[in-house]
Design a protein around this motif. Structure first.
Motif, PDB file in Angstrom:
ATOM      1  N   ALA A 602      -7.985  31.216  96.598  1.00 13.26           N
ATOM      2  CA  ALA A 602      -7.913  30.761  95.205  1.00 13.26           C
ATOM      3  C   ALA A 602      -7.851  29.237  95.144  1.00 13.26           C
ATOM      4  N   ALA A 603      -8.569  28.667  94.151  1.00  8.62           N
ATOM      5  CA  ALA A 603      -8.537  27.212  93.932  1.00  8.62           C
ATOM      6  C   ALA A 603      -7.636  26.849  92.771  1.00  8.62           C
ATOM      7  N   SER A 604      -7.521  27.767  91.783  1.00 12.18           N
ATOM      8  CA  SER A 604      -6.687  27.493  90.616  1.00 12.18           C
ATOM      9  C   SER A 604      -6.319  28.814  89.954  1.00 12.18           C
ATOM     10  N   TYR A 605      -5.497  28.719  88.874  1.00 10.02           N
ATOM     11  CA  TYR A 605      -5.010  29.922  88.198  1.00 10.02           C
ATOM     12  C   TYR A 605      -5.084  29.715  86.696  1.00 10.02           C
ATOM     13  N   ASP A 606      -5.548  30.717  85.968  1.00 10.96           N
ATOM     14  CA  ASP A 606      -5.556  30.707  84.510  1.00 10.96           C
ATOM     15  C   ASP A 606      -4.327  31.458  84.027  1.00 10.96           C
ATOM     16  N   GLY A 611      -0.418  36.344  75.000  1.00 15.08           N
ATOM     17  CA  GLY A 611      -1.730  36.405  74.374  1.00 15.08           C
ATOM     18  C   GLY A 611      -2.260  35.084  73.879  1.00 15.08           C
ATOM     19  N   GLY A 612      -1.586  33.998  74.225  1.00 17.26           N
ATOM     20  CA  GLY A 612      -2.019  32.690  73.758  1.00 17.26           C
ATOM     21  C   GLY A 612      -3.176  32.144  74.570  1.00 17.26           C
ATOM     22  N   ALA A 613      -3.533  30.901  74.295  1.00 17.53           N
ATOM     23  CA  ALA A 613      -4.666  30.264  74.969  1.00 17.53           C
ATOM     24  C   ALA A 613      -4.380  30.132  76.458  1.00 17.53           C
ATOM     25  N   SER A 614      -5.444  30.252  77.241  1.00 15.18           N
ATOM     26  CA  SER A 614      -5.321  30.172  78.692  1.00 15.18           C
ATOM     27  C   SER A 614      -5.200  28.725  79.138  1.00 15.18           C
ATOM     28  N   GLU A 615      -4.306  28.475  80.093  1.00 15.90           N
ATOM     29  CA  GLU A 615      -4.155  27.155  80.693  1.00 15.90           C
ATOM     30  C   GLU A 615      -4.463  27.254  82.178  1.00 15.90           C
ATOM     31  N   ASN A 616      -5.214  26.282  82.686  1.00 15.58           N
ATOM     32  CA  ASN A 616      -5.573  26.283  84.101  1.00 15.58           C
ATOM     33  C   ASN A 616      -4.601  25.402  84.876  1.00 15.58           C
ATOM     34  N   VAL A 617      -4.015  25.978  85.936  1.00 10.88           N
ATOM     35  CA  VAL A 617      -3.082  25.235  86.784  1.00 10.88           C
ATOM     36  C   VAL A 617      -3.513  25.393  88.235  1.00 10.88           C
ATOM     37  N   THR A 618      -3.169  24.422  89.042  1.00  8.26           N
ATOM     38  CA  THR A 618      -3.486  24.514  90.474  1.00  8.26           C
ATOM     39  C   THR A 618      -2.266  24.879  91.296  1.00  8.26           C
ATOM     40  N   GLY A 619      -1.090  24.801  90.710  1.00  6.20           N
ATOM     41  CA  GLY A 619       0.126  25.183  91.410  1.00  6.20           C
ATOM     42  C   GLY A 619       0.390  26.676  91.307  1.00  6.20           C
ATOM     43  N   VAL A 642      -4.485  34.772  86.334  1.00  7.33           N
ATOM     44  CA  VAL A 642      -5.720  35.161  87.027  1.00  7.33           C
ATOM     45  C   VAL A 642      -6.032  34.103  88.076  1.00  7.33           C
ATOM     46  N   ALA A 643      -6.310  34.530  89.328  1.00  4.66           N
ATOM     47  CA  ALA A 643      -6.671  33.617  90.408  1.00  4.66           C
ATOM     48  C   ALA A 643      -8.175  33.345  90.374  1.00  4.66           C
ATOM     49  N   ASN A 644      -8.560  32.074  90.408  1.00  5.42           N
ATOM     50  CA  ASN A 644      -9.978  31.669  90.408  1.00  5.42           C
ATOM     51  C   ASN A 644     -10.421  31.327  91.828  1.00  5.42           C
ATOM     52  N   PRO A 645     -11.620  31.830  92.260  1.00 10.21           N
ATOM     53  CA  PRO A 645     -12.063  31.604  93.640  1.00 10.21           C
ATOM     54  C   PRO A 645     -12.473  30.152  93.880  1.00 10.21           C
ATOM     55  N   ALA A 646     -12.386  29.786  95.177  1.00 13.04           N
ATOM     56  CA  ALA A 646     -12.783  28.439  95.567  1.00 13.04           C
ATOM     57  C   ALA A 646     -14.289  28.309  95.688  1.00 13.04           C
ATOM     58  N   ASP A 647     -15.010  29.407  95.886  1.00 17.19           N
ATOM     59  CA  ASP A 647     -16.478  29.347  95.984  1.00 17.19           C
ATOM     60  C   ASP A 647     -17.063  30.602  95.372  1.00 17.19           C
TER      61      ASP A 647
END
Length: 1019
Positions: A602-606, A611-619, A642-647
């Motif tokens: 994972a590179a980042s997390y939403d 139910g509010g707006a999604s925020e992207n964090v790297t920690g 949600v974990a976002n992939p690095a590639d």
């Protein structure tokens, strides 16, 4: 000829008792001897004959008579005395005259009739010698050759023969015909008892006489030939099947036995097959079989056919059915049981049928079983063969025979990995009897039962084949890979076929389908097509392979060999999220942090809260400000990560979630109570561990403690009051609901609100669970009363059926209510009493208890309009929300119990709960994890989790473990029982939980049905 032996001392054997053999007599009675002044005739004058020509006489030495004359005479031809001896009884080691004498004549002439006379010689003046006691016998043909005059295995070849006789015998020559003639033996050969003939002509039949000068002392015959190994590979009551090596060209067979004699010339096809079956034989008959190659005898063996048999095969011809009453089908009587019926069931995985007794048999010691057993009639002794397996070790079969009044056994049933036959020999049965097969525990899967007259059943002495060693190539793939997978195994010695079983789950969009591959083959591999592999759902799939011989006469089927195929998911793992703290009070100015472990790849997390707006964090954490928390209304709030992939080679994960509970300020819900073995041990100790009645008189002997106190008419221990009211209690041990022997108390008779009851006060509504069993052989009703109103009674099962946990809905209770428990009919044993308040017990340091059961499952099902289909992401749109049932981002929540889909599914339906009652339940629709197909809830203290569950199918091919995780870390798994039986209550120690911990429950392998979930905080 007469031989005089003066003062001859014989070393004789002392006999425990005298045996009277046919042909010997004592002519005089004692009264006659006394009357006529003659010694008594010798008593118990008997003989034994060895090797047809050696005779030994024995008799009882009479008091005062030590001298005897033994005369041996011919009784045929011209008669005449052969020999006569005078004998004197010797002394034993203590200086007393022995009580029994014996004397032997060796190497008598054969084929003659004889009479022996024994006279007691008088040593008293005026008293005559006795009349003779007599023995008549005949000698036969002497044969000093070993093995009853038959050549031993390996003693004959095409040109040689090793002759063997009793070493050191009085012999001088061998006479060999044809062509060889007279051979003089050396002293060394005589002493060794061996001589090797050489230079024999292959295929010639020889006869050899063993001589002492001209006297024949033994005869033996044989054919000079090389012997081949011939095996019996199968036999029955009327058939014998032989086999020999592929390099041997057997041309004919000769069979003799009973009144049957056959000379079989093999066809070209039979010669090429290297096997032949004799048919139409007689049962339990000995047959001698000789094997010939080109007219030369090249092997022989003796085979006894089996007895007649009865065979009941439940896999074919027996359709699924449930019996409440006894049934007799094809001579087999099924002793049924009402309530929990005996059934013929269809195997959930592979489609053939089996007999399920649905529990252990009902049987009294020394009697035939009355329920959950089978019975049939027999006409003599025999052997039972049962093809079966049990869902656990230590479960046994027995065979009760009414004519003998006893049971044979125990014989332990195999477990699923080693399914096979067990054998119960039943010797000594008379000509008419009934045999009953019963069990001491649940043995669900019985595929066939056979009865074989005599002392042997097919395969009884067979050797198990080795388990195949299986490998997968490749052993792992990634979801969507379009590549075939081959499972292969090395050939197992003596195996002819292999049966493989493999269950796969394929995906068609969101729809799952189970594909079962099962076949019996002679090959040593099977291949899963690439098109099927490409559709496999991520997970691990295990193939099982068993080996079998042509028949199970010599070799039993092997245990299963296994290999695993792993299908990896392309999605990242969902984050395991938890709140700290997980519960706050409405209005608290408290900062709350959601955190998770880093997800590989994972590179980042939403992150989305409520139910509010999604925020992207790297920690790996997300903090909700104290002001935001203070503004939240009472209720539950979900955070989604949600974990976002690095590639681009991977996909984003499913959402990991956690719930934050905002509670109203309150004084706390009710209090939980539990009394069990440790408590009853302490009470029993207060009465000196008395095994007698605990009645009014016994109160005087009770030693009070800080927890145990006397009342006016009873006693109380830690809030649990025992009222006598003229009744009584007892203490003792029985098997509890887990099958373990445990201390319990007993209602000593019928009780009521004023007699022989136990009671305690509660501070709100709740659920009562009483673990109990009847004190007798019939079920007995247990009653629970809330403030004077008796709830519907429940039956404690008969003592032979095991204890159960009886659950009573006490929602009518309120603060200050009194809960009373008693028997409505005679003695009932109680192992534990557990009270769980609705909404938890709480306040203070106790923590909150939770219970979700039938009413809750029903309310959830109603929210989905009682759908019998999959409850998946698509079904959420049709869900009707209520005050208790709410939709989440990827699932739903009911009264604090959250159902996370994560690409998985749930189902609703009915099965037997732990009490054997068909009850609504929900089902984990497949394998889950902490991020998929799970249920979870948040706790505020350590505690114990109890899940009432049963597998959604057969566990024969694969176990279905239930897993529990605390704060995303799996802490324990327990196997669920097979779907053919009742559910069990699985208990999990969650002492590592703390305030705010998240408890997650899921299946580790395929579907599992859940009836109730109970959380009890540690006190």
């Amino acid at each position: 000829m007469k031989t005089i032996i003066n003062k001859f001392v014989l070393f004789v054997m002392l006999f425990a008792g005298a045996a009277s053999l046919h042909g010997c007599s004592d002519p005089d009675g004692i009264i006659e001897d006394i009357a006529y002044g003659r010694e008594f005739s010798p008593l118990n004058f008997t003989h034994t004959l060895a090797n047809n020509v050696n005779v030994t006489f024995s008799w009882t030495v009479m008091t005062g008579i030590a001298d005897y004359t033994l005369t041996l005479s011919y009784a045929d031809g011209e008669g005449g005395v052969y020999d006569q001896v005078d004998l004197i009884a010797p002394l034993d080691g203590d200086g007393n005259t022995v009580k029994t004498m014996e004397y032997s004549f060796r190497e008598l002439p054969g084929n003659r009739e004889w009479i022996a006379e024994l006279v007691a010689v008088s040593q008293r003046a005026g008293v005559a010698d006795s009349k003779p006691a007599t023995c008549a016998f005949a000698t036969g043909v002497e044969n000093l050759f070993l093995n009853d005059g038959k050549m031993g295995d390996g003693d004959v070849t095409a040109t040689t023969a090793m002759l063997r006789w009793v070493a050191g015998s009085n012999v001088t020559h061998l006479n060999v015909t044809p062509d060889v003639g007279l051979i003089e033996l050396s002293s060394a050969e005589i002493a060794a008892g061996e001589y090797e003939l050489t230079g024999l002509v292959t295929g010639t039949s020889y006869t050899v006489e063993l001589l002492r000068d001209e006297a024949v002392r033994g005869t033996i015959s044989f054919v000079a030939s090389d012997k081949i190994d011939v095996e019996v590979i199968d036999k029955g009551a009327t058939t014998i099947t032989l086999a020999w090596g592929a390099d041997q060209q057997v041309t004919s067979l000769v069979l003799k036995g009973g009144d049957d004699e056959r000379n079989v010339t093999l066809t070209d096809a039979e010669i090429a097959a290297h096997t032949y079956t004799f048919e139409g034989l007689k049962a339990q008959t000995e047959y001698s079989i000789s094997v010939y190659i080109a007219g030369v005898e090249s092997g022989n063996l003796v085979v006894t056919t089996l007895g007649q048999s009865s065979f009941w095969d439940f896999t074919t011809g027996w359709q699924p059915v449930s019996w409440e009453t006894d049934q007799t089908i094809d001579g087999l009587t099924i002793l049924a049981a009402s309530g929990k019926n005996v059934e013929i069931r269809e195997d959930a995985d592979y489609g053939y049928n089996y007999l399920d007794l649905r529990g252990k048999s009902t049987v009294k010691e020394g009697e035939a079983p009355s329920q959950r057993a089978v019975q049939f009639s027999v006409v003599g002794e025999g052997v039972i063969a049962i093809d079966c397996y049990a869902n656990g070790a230590g479960r046994n079969f027995y065979a009760y025979v009414d004519a003998l009044g006893k049971s044979f056994g125990p014989v332990e049933a195999p477990t699923a990995d080693n399914r096979g036959k067990v054998y119960i020999p039943c010797p000594g049965i008379p000509a008419s009897a009934k045999v009953s097969i019963w069990t001491d525990a649940t043995i669900n899967h019985i595929y066939s039962i056979g009865w074989y007259e005599g002392s042997e059943a097919p395969g009884q002495n067979a050797t198990p084949l080795n388990a195949p060693v299986v490998a997968a190539d490749p052993a792992s793939v990634t979801k969507g890979d379009n590549t075939e997978v081959t499972f292969s195994w090395a050939a197992v010695p003596n195996a002819s076929t292999y049966t493989y079983r493999l269950a796969l789950t394929t995906l068609n969009g969101e729809t799952e389908e189970v594909v079962r591959l099962s076949e019996t083959v002679s090959a040593t591999r099977m291949t899963v097509p690439a098109a099927t592999v490409a559709t496999l759902k991520p997970g691990t799939y295990t193939i099982s392979v068993t080996a079998a011989a042509v028949s199970d006469y010599l070799y039993k089927p092997s245990p299963a060999g296994t290999a695993a195929l792993t299908v990896a998911d392309t999605k990242l793992a969902a984050p395991a999220v938890k709140f700290t703290p997980a519960k706050v009070t409405k209005g608290d100015q408290t900062e709350v942090t959601a955190s998770w472990e880093a997800v590989e790849g994972a590179a980042s997390y939403d992150v989305s809260f409520n139910g509010g707006a999604s925020e992207n964090v790297t920690g790996t954490s997300y903090t909700i400000a104290a002001a935001t928390v203070a503004a939240l209304a009472a209720g539950e709030y979900t955070i989604s990560v949600v974990a976002n992939p690095a590639d681009a080679s991977a996909q984003a994960s499913d959402a990991g979630t956690a719930k934050l509970t905002v509670a109203e300020a309150s004084t706390g819900p009710g209090t939980a109570y539990a009394w069990g073995e440790a408590d009853f041990t302490a009470i029993w100790a207060g009465f000196g561990n008395s095994t007698g009645d605990i009645n009014a008189a016994a109160l005087d002997t009770m030693v009070a403690t800080g927890d145990l106190t006397k009342d006016t008419d009873g006693f109380t221990y830690k809030g649990l009051s025992f009222l006598l009211g003229g009744g009584k209690f007892k203490f003792g041990s029985n098997n509890n609901a887990a099958g373990d022997k445990a201390l319990r108390f007993q209602f000593g008779g019928t009780g009521s609100m004023t007699k022989a009851n136990v009671s305690f006060a509660v501070d709100g509504p709740g659920t009562l669970v009483v673990e109990a069993v009847s004190g007798g052989t019939t079920a007995r009703a247990l009653a629970v009363n809330v403030d004077g109103t008796e709830l519907p009674t429940q039956e404690a099962p008969a003592s032979g059926d095991g204890a159960v946990k009886l659950t009573f809905d006490c929602s009518a209770a309120s603060a200050g209510s009194k809960i009373t428990i008693y028997s409505t009919n005679s003695g009932i044993n109680v192992f534990s009493v557990v009270w769980t308040p609705q909404g938890g017990s709480g306040g203070g340091d106790t923590g909150t208890a939770y219970v979700w059961g039938l009413d809750d499952v029903t309310a959830m099902w109603d929210g989905f309009a009682q759908s019998t289909g999959d409850i998946n992401a698509a079904a959420l749109s049709s869900m009707t929300e209520t005050a208790d049932l709410k939709k989440d981002a990827d699932g739903f929540t009911y009264k604090g119990l959250s159902f996370l889909l994560g690409g998985g599914k749930f189902k609703f339906g009915s099965n037997n709960n732990a009490d054997g009652v068909k009850t609504l339940r929900f089902q984990f629709g497949g394998t889950g994890s902490v991020t998929k197909a799970n249920v979870s809830f948040t706790v505020d203290a350590p505690g114990t989790l109890v899940v009432e569950a049963v597998a959604g199918g057969s566990v024969a091919e694969k176990a279905r473990p239930l897993a529990v995780a605390i704060d995303g870390a799996e802490v324990a798994t327990q196997d669920t029982p097979d779907s053919s039986g009742n559910a069990q209550k699985l208990s999990f120690d969650c002492s590592s939980a703390s305030a705010g911990s998240k408890i997650t429950i899921y299946s580790k392998n395929s579907g599992i049905n859940v009836f109730s979930i109970t959380w009890t905080p540690s006190n």
